[in-house]
Design an enzyme around this catalytic site. Structure first.
Site, short mmCIF file in Angstrom:
data_model
loop_
_atom_site.label_atom_id
_atom_site.label_comp_id
_atom_site.label_asym_id
_atom_site.label_seq_id
_atom_site.Cartn_x
_atom_site.Cartn_y
_atom_site.Cartn_z
N LYS A 91 -3.96 -4.56 -19.55
CA LYS A 91 -3.36 -3.18 -19.22
C LYS A 91 -2.95 -3.25 -17.79
CE LYS A 91 -6.18 -0.70 -22.53
NZ LYS A 91 -7.09 0.52 -22.83
N SER A 109 -5.67 -1.02 4.90
CA SER A 109 -5.08 -2.31 4.60
C SER A 109 -3.45 -2.30 4.74
CB SER A 109 -5.05 -2.75 2.99
OG SER A 109 -4.37 -1.50 2.25
N HIS A 110 -3.04 -1.02 5.01
CA HIS A 110 -1.77 -1.02 5.46
C HIS A 110 -1.30 -0.42 6.67
CE1 HIS A 110 -1.29 -2.60 1.56
NE2 HIS A 110 -0.37 -3.02 1.96
N HIS A 145 9.18 -4.46 1.30
CA HIS A 145 8.42 -3.34 1.49
C HIS A 145 6.84 -3.97 1.67
CE1 HIS A 145 6.28 0.24 1.01
NE2 HIS A 145 7.43 0.70 0.34
N THR A 180 1.09 -7.99 -6.31
CA THR A 180 0.02 -6.99 -6.37
C THR A 180 0.68 -5.63 -6.69
OG1 THR A 180 0.21 -6.70 -3.63
CG2 THR A 180 -1.85 -8.21 -4.74
N LEU A 186 -10.11 13.87 -6.26
CA LEU A 186 -9.12 13.61 -6.77
C LEU A 186 -8.37 12.44 -5.94
CD1 LEU A 186 -7.61 17.14 -8.00
CD2 LEU A 186 -8.73 15.23 -9.10
N ALA A 201 -2.31 -0.46 -6.21
CA ALA A 201 -1.83 -1.81 -6.71
C ALA A 201 -1.98 -2.03 -8.23
CB ALA A 201 -2.64 -2.60 -5.89
N GLY A 225 -4.16 -6.83 1.07
CA GLY A 225 -4.46 -6.35 2.41
C GLY A 225 -5.95 -6.14 2.71
N ASP A 226 -6.59 -5.76 1.51
CA ASP A 226 -8.00 -5.36 1.38
C ASP A 226 -8.87 -6.70 1.51
OD1 ASP A 226 -8.43 -2.67 2.02
OD2 ASP A 226 -7.50 -2.43 0.01
N ARG A 249 -9.41 11.73 -0.34
CA ARG A 249 -10.10 10.87 0.97
C ARG A 249 -8.79 10.95 2.05
NH1 ARG A 249 -9.48 5.64 2.77
NH2 ARG A 249 -7.57 5.57 1.48
P1 NDP Z 1 -7.35 1.99 -3.94
O1 NDP Z 1 -7.97 1.51 -5.08
O2 NDP Z 1 -8.02 2.19 -2.69
O3 NDP Z 1 -6.80 3.54 -4.28
C1 NDP Z 1 -5.87 3.59 -5.23
C2 NDP Z 1 -5.60 5.13 -5.90
O4 NDP Z 1 -6.88 5.64 -6.11
C3 NDP Z 1 -5.17 5.92 -4.29
O5 NDP Z 1 -4.55 7.07 -4.59
C4 NDP Z 1 -6.91 6.33 -4.21
O6 NDP Z 1 -6.87 7.86 -3.37
C5 NDP Z 1 -7.33 6.90 -5.46
N1 NDP Z 1 -8.86 6.63 -5.62
C6 NDP Z 1 -9.56 5.55 -5.01
N2 NDP Z 1 -10.96 5.98 -5.51
C7 NDP Z 1 -10.94 7.19 -6.11
C8 NDP Z 1 -11.96 7.66 -6.73
N3 NDP Z 1 -13.33 7.28 -6.75
N4 NDP Z 1 -11.62 8.80 -7.57
C9 NDP Z 1 -10.38 9.12 -7.59
N5 NDP Z 1 -9.40 8.43 -6.94
C10 NDP Z 1 -9.79 7.37 -6.34
O7 NDP Z 1 -5.78 1.44 -3.75
P2 NDP Z 1 -5.47 -0.16 -3.92
O8 NDP Z 1 -6.35 -1.12 -3.19
O9 NDP Z 1 -4.84 -0.26 -5.10
O10 NDP Z 1 -4.14 -0.24 -3.06
C11 NDP Z 1 -4.05 -0.03 -1.49
C12 NDP Z 1 -2.84 0.42 -0.81
O11 NDP Z 1 -2.14 -1.10 -0.80
C13 NDP Z 1 -2.03 1.35 -1.73
O12 NDP Z 1 -1.51 2.12 -0.55
C14 NDP Z 1 -0.84 0.32 -2.13
O13 NDP Z 1 0.63 1.23 -1.97
C15 NDP Z 1 -0.68 -0.55 -1.14
N6 NDP Z 1 -0.05 -1.86 -1.65
C16 NDP Z 1 1.16 -2.22 -1.22
C17 NDP Z 1 2.00 -3.15 -1.68
C18 NDP Z 1 3.25 -3.45 -1.23
O14 NDP Z 1 3.92 -4.51 -1.84
N7 NDP Z 1 3.81 -2.58 -0.39
C19 NDP Z 1 1.33 -4.06 -2.70
C20 NDP Z 1 -0.19 -3.63 -2.95
C21 NDP Z 1 -0.74 -2.61 -2.48
P3 NDP Z 1 -7.20 7.97 -1.76
O15 NDP Z 1 -5.91 7.51 -1.23
O16 NDP Z 1 -7.41 9.46 -1.55
O17 NDP Z 1 -8.21 6.87 -1.53
O1 PYC Z 2 -1.73 -5.41 0.34
O2 PYC Z 2 -1.30 -6.55 -1.71
C1 PYC Z 2 -1.00 -6.08 -0.36
C2 PYC Z 2 0.43 -6.12 -0.16
C3 PYC Z 2 1.52 -6.96 -0.66
C4 PYC Z 2 2.45 -6.31 0.12
C5 PYC Z 2 2.21 -5.45 0.87
N1 PYC Z 2 0.96 -5.30 0.85
#
Ligand code: NDP
Ligand code: PYC
Length: 336
Positions: A229, A45-46, A118, A158, A302, A178, A185-186, A306
């Site tokens: 929450k 997604s990034h 960011h 997000t 953990l 997030a 992004g996803d 991944r």
């Molecule tokens: P995920 O839900 O995919 O993962 C969130 C965290 O949970 C990660 O650390 C992941 O580890 C961990 N995780 C996932 N599955 C498991 C599991 N089964 N057991 C234990 N831990 C687990 O990510 P999000 O969709 O919430 O976010 C995706 C990305 O988007 C992030 O990198 C975030 O920074 C980015 N983002 C950036 C934004 C911005 O404004 N710049 C805004 C929103 C999101 P692992 O990495 O090993 O999978």
């Molecule tokens: O994936 O939600 C997102 C996001 C927002 C800004 C950068 N990434």
């Protein structure tokens, strides 16, 4: 067909693209390293998927790829950076050494970055602090795409939260998530690849629950993770990033005069702690106790596992990309 590209080749390709897009060389290198690392670690997604968004923001004049951030040393434990409408990553890079020095001297230090964009994952920001033996917590707000719990319009971004802690041996413990049920992004990737979202992640333009990613993107919105929450965590990100650093709240980000822009003009806060100043001075050893109890309790996977596994494979075999993605990147990079 999937092709495998050596990590450094991917960085070089992306750096050329960002230079062509209007970034000065140092900024292009920082963005390229970050995006290539995301792709390498399977944070799609990034990863390279974000190239178009960066270039759209640069081309529309929404973000400035050439500016030098201004770093202000405001207190023994507090650094403030004006990103000057540039990207957040160069702003962090400009203040990083000073932040570490302050954390080591004072036990804790805070970096507040405003007037910055960011558009990346957070773990590449926090993981290196843990590799230096420090604990890091990062809070970022973005642009309105999430309805607060019980609300009727999008207001929060997000808003991700990143955390990293060193271990006695091996890779740091890192999570990066997030505060929405899924990153935007996803949702975009799901729309492009034609698969549904799980129930409870989003609503359509009328506020009705939907699993259709296109309905979320076209006038709909995301929901916080975990109901009220997650909504409170999103609120904390707005306060700790935008209000504290002096940047835009997510609902104040307005791209309307910049067609093609995609990056959030918002704010970030990073808190870095020297854990050796804690009660017993055996922080990293205590983390090992916790990790082995987690494994004993049945949590084999953990956060971070991944990504580390993907990283090891990609560093050995090359970063996987589709042939179309590679052709697209080469076209944007131009002749080498
Ligand atoms: P995920 O839900 O995919 O993962 C969130 C965290 O949970 C990660 O650390 C992941 O580890 C961990 N995780 C996932 N599955 C498991 C599991 N089964 N057991 C234990 N831990 C687990 O990510 P999000 O969709 O919430 O976010 C995706 C990305 O988007 C992030 O990198 C975030 O920074 C980015 N983002 C950036 C934004 C911005 O404004 N710049 C805004 C929103 C999101 P692992 O990495 O090993 O999978
Ligand atoms: O994936 O939600 C997102 C996001 C927002 C800004 C950068 N990434």
């Amino acid at each position: 067909m999937t092709v495998r590209l050596p990590f450094d080749d991917l960085v070089a390709l992306l750096a050329a693209i960002f230079r062509n897009g209007g970034c000065r060389a140092a900024v292009a290198d920082i963005l390229a390293q970050n995006m290539a690392a995301a792709e390498r670690d399977g944070a799609r997604s990034h990863g390279v998927f974000r190239v178009a968004g960066y270039l759209g923001s640069l081309a529309s004049g929404w973000v400035d790829g050439k500016v030098e951030p201004i770093v202000e040393d405001v207190a023994p434990g507090f650094i403030r950076v004006d990103g000057r409408n540039g990207f957040a990553l160069p702003a962090l890079a400009a203040a990083r050494n000073q932040l570490i020095a302050k954390a080591r001297t004072n036990g804790i230090a805070l970096l507040a970055i405003r007037n910055s964009h960011h558009f990346s994952a957070l773990w590449p920001d926090v993981e290196p602090f843990a590799r230096d033996g420090l604990v890091a917590i990062e809070m970022v707000n973005s642009m309105a795409s999430v309805v607060p719990h019980g609300g009727n319009r999008k207001l929060y971004g997000t808003n991700p939260l990143g955390f990293a802690a060193p271990r006695l041996a091996g890779d740091p413990l890192v999570f990066d998530q997030a505060s929405s049920a899924i990153a935007n992004g996803d949702v975009q990737i799901a729309a492009r690849e034609g698969h549904d979202l799980p129930p409870g992640y989003g609503v359509d333009r009328d506020g009705a629950p939907t699993t259709d990613p296109k309905a979320v993107l076209n006038g709909g919105a995301l929901l916080p993770f975990g109901g009220y929450k997650g909504s409170s965590i999103a609120m904390m990100m707005e306060i700790m990033a935008a209000a504290l650093a002096g940047g835009n709240f997510s609902f104040e980000v307005d791209f309307s005069q910049h067609p093609g822009a995609a990056t959030p003009h918002s704010a970030q806060t990073i808190i870095v702690i020297d854990p050796n100043m804690g009660a017993k001075g055996d922080f990293a050893a205590r983390i090992e106790v916790l990790v082995s109890e987690l494994h004993a309790a049945g949590q084999d996977r953990l956060p971070g596992d991944r990504r580390y596994a993907n990283r090891r494979e990609a560093m050995a075999l090359g970063v996987p990309l589709s042939e179309d993605e590679l052709a697209y990147l080469k076209k944007l990079a131009g002749p080498s």
